[in-house]
Design an enzyme around this catalytic site. Structure first.
Site, PDB file in Angstrom:
ATOM      1  N   ASP A 156     -14.581  25.689   3.060  1.00 21.26           N
ATOM      2  CA  ASP A 156     -13.704  24.812   3.833  1.00 21.26           C
ATOM      3  C   ASP A 156     -14.400  23.759   4.695  1.00 21.26           C
ATOM      4  OD1 ASP A 156     -11.206  23.865   4.675  1.00 21.26           O
ATOM      5  OD2 ASP A 156     -11.244  25.131   6.445  1.00 21.26           O
ATOM      6  N   CYS A 216       9.636  22.784   0.602  1.00 28.93           N
ATOM      7  CA  CYS A 216       8.528  22.555   1.531  1.00 28.93           C
ATOM      8  C   CYS A 216       8.631  21.201   2.207  1.00 28.93           C
ATOM      9  CB  CYS A 216       7.190  22.710   0.822  1.00 28.93           C
ATOM     10  SG  CYS A 216       6.904  21.529  -0.518  1.00 28.93           S
ATOM     11  N   CYS A 236       1.657  15.920  11.097  1.00 27.00           N
ATOM     12  CA  CYS A 236       1.641  17.343  10.761  1.00 27.00           C
ATOM     13  C   CYS A 236       1.377  18.185  12.011  1.00 27.00           C
ATOM     14  CB  CYS A 236       0.562  17.597   9.704  1.00 27.00           C
ATOM     15  SG  CYS A 236       0.337  19.336   9.272  1.00 27.00           S
ATOM     16  N   CYS A 263       1.009  25.524  11.724  1.00 27.21           N
ATOM     17  CA  CYS A 263       2.413  25.583  11.297  1.00 27.21           C
ATOM     18  C   CYS A 263       2.461  26.169   9.898  1.00 27.21           C
ATOM     19  CB  CYS A 263       3.005  24.171  11.310  1.00 27.21           C
ATOM     20  SG  CYS A 263       4.729  24.080  10.773  1.00 27.21           S
ATOM     21  N   CYS A 270       7.898  28.455   0.260  1.00 22.22           N
ATOM     22  CA  CYS A 270       7.581  28.299  -1.161  1.00 22.22           C
ATOM     23  C   CYS A 270       8.142  29.467  -1.970  1.00 22.22           C
ATOM     24  CB  CYS A 270       6.073  28.216  -1.352  1.00 22.22           C
ATOM     25  SG  CYS A 270       5.571  28.043  -3.078  1.00 22.22           S
TER      26      CYS A 270
END
Length: 400
Positions: A156, A216, A236, A263, A270
């Protein structure tokens, strides 16, 4: 994740490969999958390093429109990010590994408990960067011992486009919320990456199975998706509560509700999540004290207490002041007037970021007359322009 020793004896034990297997790419691939699963990875796929040309085009557009906000590190490493060979010219295969972290409860239920703070599922346990990287390194050592090669491991934080690579490796597809979706694990996959100089058999790319679903996109509280498969990070809530270093823009404060770190809305709705539940509790379990913490208690954290509570947690990286800013936004949205005293106490905090958020929270919770009295005293002593602006905006617009 599953834990076991990974010393030299382990690498040369019963699972160590003979030369015939090590020299057969298909057999090596099968052994790699077995080893990865033994280490706790739920899925494994392999992609070519030149497999994300389309994603590179989308990423450039994302940067050109400024949708990355203040995440300048994305633009700074753009060329290395869009092509693994730019990051490491010797890479011949990219191994993608996924860990299912699907929650064992409805992550959206806490949004109805407005005196509690909602922390994103991925941040309720120990930092996945640390736990997954440890196992990636173990797997990498196994691979080097099994078939001599060079490797690099990433989780990441490096300039690697994990999600497009994961789609190219067959682990899932990037859904309309731009996150990876798996038919087996829904929207709940942590990803790890191993670059290797080995030529390994590739997996076919996963196809998109979102269909006509827009769940979503429609649930996003701040309308952060200008279109399907497009994210404006500046809107976001994950960006606003984690990456954003300054005050939360006024236009988003009400929509944030009691979300104090990240969040989960677009992930949680989903439909593919129905397959994601099995096995989570044995791997990256959440900590009970982070599932539904009291806003009042969180607001009282000083730096030392913050660091102690969030030891080993990704939350610690944003620091105490940004976290308390988030807590105060949630307090302002709580409708609980008993929390006003906690917000008022933080008007004297050393951090202007905290004081400014406390002003907004109080404006939501107390009547105009006592608020005006507090403002009058504040104007006499407050020197931070950002905090003065909060007082001015609150007085001008009422409960802004």
């Amino acid at each position: 994740m599953a834990r076991r020793r990974a010393g030299v004896a382990d690498l040369r034990g019963s699972r160590f490969l003979n030369n015939a297997v090590a020299n057969d790419p298909d057999e090596l691939r099968a052994a790699l999958t077995r080893e990865a699963r033994a280490l706790g990875f739920d899925c494994v796929g392999i992609a070519a390093p030149d497999s994300i040309a389309d994603a590179a085009k989308h990423f450039r557009t994302f940067l050109e429109t400024g949708a990355h906000g203040d995440m300048d590190w994305l633009a700074a490493n753009a060329e290395r990010r869009i092509d693994p060979r730019a990051l490491w010219p010797d890479v011949r295969s990219v191994i993608l590994l996924g860990v299912n972290y699907g929650p064992d409860r409805d992550p959206l239920a806490i949004l109805q408990q407005q005196s509690k703070g909602a922390i994103s599922v991925y941040a309720q346990g120990d930092d996945y960067h640390d736990s997954i990287k440890k196992h990636l390194k173990t797997l990498g050592r196994w691979l080097v011992a099994a078939a001599p090669c060079e490797i690099k491991v990433f989780v990441d934080t490096a300039p690697v486009m994990e999600k497009p690579l994961a789609q190219a490796a067959g682990l899932g597809w990037q859904g309309k919320h731009t996150n990876l979706v798996s038919r087996e694990y829904g929207s709940w996959l942590f990803l790890g990456v191993i670059f290797t100089t080995l030529e390994l058999p590739r997996d076919g790319a996963a196809s998109d199975h979102c269909g006509s679903c827009r769940a979503c996109l429609e649930i996003c509280p701040t309308a952060a998706f200008p279109a399907a498969y497009q994210l404006d990070a500046r809107r976001c809530i994950s960006y606003l509560t984690i990456e954003n270093k300054g005050p939360v823009p006024h236009e988003f404060r009400k929509a944030i509700g009691n979300r104090i770190y990240g969040c989960d809305d677009c992930l949680a709705v989903c439909p593919w999540n129905k397959f994601a539940q099995a096995g989570h509790e044995a791997k990256l379990a959440s900590r009970a004290e982070l599932r539904a913490p009291d806003l009042a208690e969180l607001s009282r954290l000083d730096d030392a207490a913050f660091r102690a509570l969030f030891a080993k947690s990704p939350v610690k990286r944003i620091g105490r002041d940004r976290f308390i800013r988030n807590v105060l936004i949630a307090i302002g949205n709580s409708g609980d007037r008993a929390l006003a005293r906690d917000a008022e106490r933080l008007l004297a905090d050393a951090s202007p970021l905290v004081r400014g958020a406390a002003v907004w929270a109080l404006a939501q919770l107390i009547e105009p007359e006592p608020f005006a009295a507090l403002a009058l005293r504040a104007f006499a002593v407050e020197r931070a322009e950002s905090v003065v602006a909060e007082w001015t905006a609150a007085e001008r617009t009422g409960r802004a």
